[in-house]
Design a protein around this motif. Structure first.
Motif, PDB file in Angstrom:
ATOM      1  N   ILE A  21      45.053  12.573 -27.168  1.00 40.70           N
ATOM      2  CA  ILE A  21      44.675  13.605 -26.441  1.00 40.70           C
ATOM      3  C   ILE A  21      43.864  14.702 -26.708  1.00 40.70           C
ATOM      4  N   ALA A  22      42.769  14.280 -27.821  1.00 39.63           N
ATOM      5  CA  ALA A  22      41.830  15.000 -28.878  1.00 39.63           C
ATOM      6  C   ALA A  22      40.580  14.819 -27.528  1.00 39.63           C
ATOM      7  N   ILE A  23      40.557  13.618 -27.280  1.00 39.05           N
ATOM      8  CA  ILE A  23      39.244  13.795 -26.557  1.00 39.05           C
ATOM      9  C   ILE A  23      39.855  14.355 -24.848  1.00 39.05           C
ATOM     10  N   ALA A  24      40.863  14.134 -24.660  1.00 42.75           N
ATOM     11  CA  ALA A  24      41.853  14.631 -23.621  1.00 42.75           C
ATOM     12  C   ALA A  24      41.487  16.188 -23.683  1.00 42.75           C
ATOM     13  N   LEU A  25      41.568  16.937 -24.360  1.00 44.00           N
ATOM     14  CA  LEU A  25      41.628  18.120 -24.925  1.00 44.00           C
ATOM     15  C   LEU A  25      39.604  19.076 -25.228  1.00 44.00           C
TER      16      LEU A  25
END
Length: 232
Positions: free
Chosen positions: A140-144
């Protein structure tokens, strides 16, 4: 008047003679959590892959922020579909550093997203040593990283223990307050019921129901009714 960040109109995807997605018309309100429900193989992932540009629609239209979707809009869309795309021999910070370099983003964004997903203190621990919940949060961090307006999460609680599910649910619910709309796909009714504001139910590639979640509504009964109707 409610504003829609994403809409699809009569969206279809065929694989040879099989129609995986059949005339789906979604309406996703801005700054909300939209739960996309359906049994395995219903067409949820195929729909999300078209929205994220992984698959090209056979026909139909996708509208993003009031205009026809184009690949330029991917700069405002973050996605975690299927397994998190991690380099397991790298730390959380190193994984994010690879992406910021590729995307031409400032390095300070790494600390910002690590704080959002509560992975600031993982130090030199490699991603391959992370629990399933930590891997999902890193995904999710990568997607954010690109500060998306729309975040797409495909079955994000798969394989998580109850604590991991609760942590992820709290994280997802925090996003609309930050100006991030979320599309959350799942086949777990209770998870969507506790997380989403609106739901769409897909079965057999068809969107059989779309509405706001009403308190006290028997979601299981509604889900089974829609699924069985589309199976006939």
């Amino acid at each position: 008047m409610e504003k829609y960040i994403l809409q699809t109109k009569n969206l279809c995807k065929n694989f040879k003679k099989q129609k995986a997605v059949n005339n789906i018309s979604l309406s996703v309100r801005e700054n909300s959590v939209y739960g996309l429900l359906g049994p395995n193989g219903a067409g949820k992932s195929t729909t999300l892959k078209m929205i994220t540009g992984v698959l090209r629609p056979t026909s139909g239209q996708i509208t993003f922020e009031g205009h026809e979707w184009s690949r330029k809009d991917l700069g405002d869309i973050g996605a975690l579909i299927e397994a998190p795309p991690l380099y397991e021999n790298l730390t959380a910070r190193e994984n994010l550093k690879v992406r910021t370099t590729l995307l031409g983003l400032k390095e300070q964004r790494i600390d910002e997203v690590l704080k959002i997903v509560d992975l600031t203190n993982t130090g030199k621990k490699r991603a391959g040593q992370f629990s399933m919940g930590m891997k999902q949060r890193l995904g999710i961090a990568i997607a954010l990283l690109n500060n998306p307006k729309l975040l797409i999460l495909d079955e994000p609680t798969n394989g998580l223990d109850p604590i991991g599910i609760q942590d992820l649910r709290k994280l997802i619910r925090s996003f609309p307050e930050q100006g991030i709309t979320v599309i959350l796909s799942s086949h777990i009714l209770s998870e969507v019921e506790q997380t989403a504001d609106h739901i769409g139910i897909i079965s057999g590639g068809v969107l059989g129901y779309e509405a706001k979640i009403n308190p006290g509504e028997n979601l299981e009964s509604l889900f089974m009714e829609v699924v069985r109707k589309n199976e006939r």
